[in-house]
Design a protein around this motif. Structure first.
Motif, short mmCIF file in Angstrom:
data_model
loop_
_atom_site.label_atom_id
_atom_site.label_comp_id
_atom_site.label_asym_id
_atom_site.label_seq_id
_atom_site.Cartn_x
_atom_site.Cartn_y
_atom_site.Cartn_z
N UNK A 172 0.83 -1.21 0.00
CA UNK A 172 0.00 0.00 0.00
C UNK A 172 0.85 1.25 0.00
N UNK A 173 1.96 1.21 0.74
CA UNK A 173 2.84 2.38 0.85
C UNK A 173 3.85 2.46 -0.28
N UNK A 174 3.79 1.49 -1.21
CA UNK A 174 4.69 1.48 -2.38
C UNK A 174 6.16 1.42 -1.96
N UNK A 175 6.44 0.55 -0.98
CA UNK A 175 7.80 0.44 -0.46
C UNK A 175 8.53 -0.77 -1.05
N UNK A 176 9.84 -0.80 -0.78
CA UNK A 176 10.69 -1.94 -1.07
C UNK A 176 11.06 -2.59 0.26
N UNK A 177 11.39 -3.90 0.22
CA UNK A 177 11.56 -4.61 1.49
C UNK A 177 12.84 -5.43 1.53
N UNK A 178 13.60 -5.21 2.61
CA UNK A 178 14.74 -6.05 2.98
C UNK A 178 14.28 -6.91 4.14
N UNK A 179 13.94 -8.15 3.86
CA UNK A 179 13.29 -9.04 4.83
C UNK A 179 14.32 -9.98 5.43
N UNK A 180 14.42 -9.97 6.76
CA UNK A 180 15.37 -10.87 7.43
C UNK A 180 14.65 -12.08 8.01
N UNK A 181 15.11 -13.25 7.63
CA UNK A 181 14.66 -14.50 8.26
C UNK A 181 15.43 -14.61 9.57
N UNK A 182 14.73 -14.43 10.67
CA UNK A 182 15.36 -14.33 11.99
C UNK A 182 15.37 -15.70 12.69
N UNK A 183 16.51 -16.03 13.26
CA UNK A 183 16.63 -17.26 14.06
C UNK A 183 16.07 -18.50 13.35
N UNK A 184 16.49 -18.75 12.11
CA UNK A 184 15.89 -19.88 11.38
C UNK A 184 16.10 -21.22 12.06
N UNK A 185 17.13 -21.33 12.91
CA UNK A 185 17.36 -22.59 13.61
C UNK A 185 16.23 -22.93 14.58
N UNK A 186 15.46 -21.91 14.99
CA UNK A 186 14.33 -22.14 15.89
C UNK A 186 13.07 -22.55 15.14
N UNK A 187 13.06 -22.34 13.83
CA UNK A 187 11.82 -22.49 13.06
C UNK A 187 12.08 -23.29 11.79
N UNK A 188 12.22 -24.61 11.89
CA UNK A 188 12.48 -25.41 10.69
C UNK A 188 11.43 -25.17 9.61
N UNK A 189 11.90 -24.96 8.39
CA UNK A 189 10.99 -24.74 7.27
C UNK A 189 10.51 -23.31 7.11
N UNK A 190 11.03 -22.38 7.90
CA UNK A 190 10.53 -21.00 7.84
C UNK A 190 10.81 -20.35 6.49
#
Length: 290
Positions: A141-159
């Motif tokens: 909606x805000x017409x933004x770009x995103x730098x998305x970090x997968x945080x602590x993937x070791x805690x969340x298998x398959x994230x």
């Protein structure tokens, strides 16, 4: 393939770059002005990783937002930095007997009850921890770009696969978004590699400062190397730029977290491609004046 092709010559080249006495005095304009990325959507001005923070950064005229993704007990992806809810919500008051208040130990419905704004300012009382789907809709909606970090993937298998599913459901894995609006990053090389393997069209970034000799290997699955400012040097930036990534382009560098003008100008002088900051207006002003 690219990494193997350049590996034999790159190590010697990069060592020379790091040792070069002139490498520290690169012109800031060598790679153009760095992109300014609002860290946790501008954590200095609104509760981090929330929808009001997104809106605030957008109102200030910034295009790139950074966020963090984790998973609830019942499998919902939510946008929050810490693996505990304590620092940025009122979880201790609402659920006093649930220490240590880890994100993974609470359902999405329970987290939706929490106030994620009052800790920052009374003006943001009632702000909620957004789900990733909610966050993506607001970014769009805000017409933004995103730098998305997968945080602590070791805690969340398959994230990784689950995150890409949400991105796909929200229309973010089409050519228009992949071209210049989305980067997925993690401190975990395995997680970044998984994202690349699942969808090679996604631009990916490895957080941290891998050794120069490891850069060709990292270039097999990462398009950017994103080090902290404390480990940064012009020689290291040059070394990263000397390697081509999985899409055949030179690797880029986004550094974090810089909140003052002097360091912003120094990083720009090193030739970084992006600066991640809690105070994007301060950094923008510094780079404009440089």
């Amino acid at each position: 393939m690219h990494a193997r092709a350049v590996a034999a010559t790159t190590t010697a080249l990069l060592g020379a770059l790091l040792l070069s006495p002139t490498s520290e005095v690169r012109a800031a304009g060598t790679h153009g002005r760095p992109s300014v990325v609002a860290h946790r959507a501008g954590a200095a001005y609104a509760p981090e990783n929330t929808l009001p923070a997104l809106d605030k950064a957008a109102s200030l005229g910034f295009s790139w937002m950074e966020n963090d993704v984790q998973r609830t007990k019942d499998g919902e992806l939510v946008v929050i930095h810490d693996d505990s809810l304590r620092r940025t919500t009122d979880v201790e008051r609402v659920f006093p007997g649930r220490a240590p208040w880890k994100v993974k130990d609470f359902t999405a419905a329970e987290i939706a009850r929490l106030d994620a704004g009052s800790w920052f300012s009374p003006a943001y009382a009632g702000t909620r921890v957004p789900t990733l789907a909610q966050y993506m809709r607001r970014v769009e909606r805000d017409h933004e770009k995103l730098l998305l970090e997968v945080k602590n993937p070791e805690l969340y298998p398959g994230i990784e696969r689950q995150t890409l599913k949400v991105l796909s459901d929200q229309g973010w894995l089409d050519h228009r978004h992949l071209a210049d609006r989305l980067i997925v990053q993690s401190f975990s090389a395995g997680s970044v590699r998984t994202v690349h393997d699942l969808d090679p069209g996604i631009t990916t970034a490895l957080l941290g400062s891998p050794a120069v000799t490891d850069l060709p290997r990292c270039a097999g699955f990462a398009d950017l190397i994103n080090p902290s400012y404390g480990t940064l040097s012009a020689g290291y930036v040059s070394a990263v730029h000397a390697v081509r990534g999985p899409h055949g382009r030179p690797l880029k560098v986004f550094t974090w977290t810089i909140d003052d003008a002097a360091r912003a100008r120094t990083a720009a002088g090193y030739g970084v491609d992006g600066i991640i900051t809690d105070k994007p207006d301060v950094v923008r002003t510094a780079l404009t004046a440089a």
